[in-house]
Design an enzyme around this catalytic site. Sequence first.
Site, mmCIF file in Angstrom:
data_model
loop_
_atom_site.group_PDB
_atom_site.id
_atom_site.type_symbol
_atom_site.label_atom_id
_atom_site.label_comp_id
_atom_site.label_asym_id
_atom_site.label_seq_id
_atom_site.Cartn_x
_atom_site.Cartn_y
_atom_site.Cartn_z
ATOM 1 N N ARG A 70 -42.789 93.285 -72.712
ATOM 2 C CA ARG A 70 -42.814 92.124 -73.616
ATOM 3 C C ARG A 70 -43.693 91.017 -73.035
ATOM 4 N NH1 ARG A 70 -37.121 89.908 -75.412
ATOM 5 N NH2 ARG A 70 -37.165 88.989 -73.357
ATOM 6 N N GLU A 102 -33.174 83.956 -86.310
ATOM 7 C CA GLU A 102 -32.715 83.903 -84.915
ATOM 8 C C GLU A 102 -31.512 82.964 -84.815
ATOM 9 O OE1 GLU A 102 -34.193 85.243 -81.981
ATOM 10 O OE2 GLU A 102 -36.362 85.127 -82.226
ATOM 11 N N LYS A 139 -42.862 85.486 -76.109
ATOM 12 C CA LYS A 139 -41.918 84.574 -75.430
ATOM 13 C C LYS A 139 -42.745 83.462 -74.776
ATOM 14 C CE LYS A 139 -37.601 84.993 -72.857
ATOM 15 N NZ LYS A 139 -36.749 84.278 -73.790
HETATM 16 N N1 PLP Z 1 -34.512 85.313 -79.216
HETATM 17 C C1 PLP Z 1 -34.990 84.291 -78.484
HETATM 18 C C2 PLP Z 1 -35.711 83.192 -79.184
HETATM 19 C C3 PLP Z 1 -34.803 84.268 -77.094
HETATM 20 O O1 PLP Z 1 -35.248 83.267 -76.346
HETATM 21 C C4 PLP Z 1 -34.114 85.346 -76.478
HETATM 22 C C5 PLP Z 1 -33.944 85.379 -75.035
HETATM 23 O O2 PLP Z 1 -34.635 86.032 -74.338
HETATM 24 C C6 PLP Z 1 -33.645 86.383 -77.286
HETATM 25 C C7 PLP Z 1 -33.861 86.333 -78.648
HETATM 26 C C8 PLP Z 1 -32.931 87.541 -76.683
HETATM 27 O O3 PLP Z 1 -33.820 88.425 -76.052
HETATM 28 P P1 PLP Z 1 -33.373 89.308 -74.827
HETATM 29 O O4 PLP Z 1 -32.208 90.102 -75.271
HETATM 30 O O5 PLP Z 1 -34.544 90.167 -74.535
HETATM 31 O O6 PLP Z 1 -33.039 88.381 -73.728
HETATM 32 C C1 COI Z 2 -32.927 84.525 -72.230
HETATM 33 O O1 COI Z 2 -31.911 84.953 -72.771
HETATM 34 O O2 COI Z 2 -33.457 85.063 -71.261
HETATM 35 C C2 COI Z 2 -33.590 83.340 -72.714
HETATM 36 O O3 COI Z 2 -34.768 83.263 -72.627
HETATM 37 C C3 COI Z 2 -32.790 82.254 -73.212
HETATM 38 C C4 COI Z 2 -33.272 80.987 -72.683
HETATM 39 C C5 COI Z 2 -34.472 80.391 -73.239
HETATM 40 C C6 COI Z 2 -32.503 80.260 -71.714
#
Ligand code: PLP
Ligand code: COI
Length: 340
Positions: A82, A220, A184
């Site tokens: 990612r 989201e 991200k």
């Molecule tokens: N959506 C957003 C906007 C986020 O910042 C995160 C955190 O990482 C997620 C979803 C969840 O993604 P992940 O499960 O890869 O941490």
């Molecule tokens: C995560 O779950 O890793 C995120 O990025 C959330 C966060 C921005 C604190």
Amino acid sequence: MSSKLPKWDTLGFDYIKTDKRYLSVWKDGSWDDGVLTEDNSLHISEASTALHYGQQCFEGLKAYRGKDGKVRLFRPDMNAQRMQLSCDRLLMPEIPVEKFIDACKQVVAANERWVPPYGSGATLYVRPFVIGIGHNIGVKPAPEYIFSVFCVPVGPYFKGGLSPVNFTVTDMDRAAPHGTGQAKVGGNYAASMLPHKDAVDRGFADCIYLDPATHMNIEEVGAANFFGITAANEFITPKSPSILASITKRSLMEIAENSLGMKVIERDVPVTSLEDFTEAGACGTAAVITPIGGVEYKGDLHVFYSESETGPVTRKLYDTLCGIQFGDIEGPEGWIEIVE
Ligand code: PLP
Ligand code: COI
């Protein structure tokens, strides 16, 4: 090495300086080997693109201490991939997957004393990031980059952990329809600070974003993805090009289908169809699984299972996911990387 370890069971989601972090520089077309350093400050040009034009991205993953004392990373290859997508979107040099995983492992190993004990409810949050640096004033990619990884012991992101919390639907967007929502990158999070504050000021844990193109579908839940459970044993989650593809969600989709025998569906989730769901949750690395008690939309609060109790399917998903992450349950091949 003198800083005192925190009380694990009262940790929130706050910065604490740990012992070592990793730092690698990209210059003249390649990344250097990278080093571990005790210095938690960066000295960069005042004209860095990361500061002015948001040319930066980050990742978040966790290290988990098992009953056996071993420390595990959960699917770091997915975070590495990612981050490559985020780097590509902002014209930054990719980090090779092996370099990303190696840097994370080095940082966790060098901060082993900061990995919370099994059963404390806390974990070590690992934060890799890439920033554009060097002297540059025009809107164009930076001449140099930093890839760094640091770590912080953390507790629950939303207060209460596995207790349900309420969210409100915002009419602001975190990303544009064809923008950077699936990457991200910091800009999405800068855009989320005001709607987040508005939601918290009104007593909610965070806000829910609708799809930026039509404002009809759930997109989201703050910094986490949304899922809903139906009475027909379905796991339903939004599909949209402006959502950040959550690694936790992808994992839950596999768990729901293969361990819990559920039907998994990615589709539009109209904000007017909340009554389709018997339970709902927010999922992410920081959020883990946070049960959604209720969602406020246009002045009405729709409650799913309960505002105070976690639904049975959400609990099963949580127990299975955490069981795999902490090493109590064997997960699918390749999900766990042991840090030696
Ligand atoms: N959506 C957003 C906007 C986020 O910042 C995160 C955190 O990482 C997620 C979803 C969840 O993604 P992940 O499960 O890869 O941490
Ligand atoms: C995560 O779950 O890793 C995120 O990025 C959330 C966060 C921005 C604190």
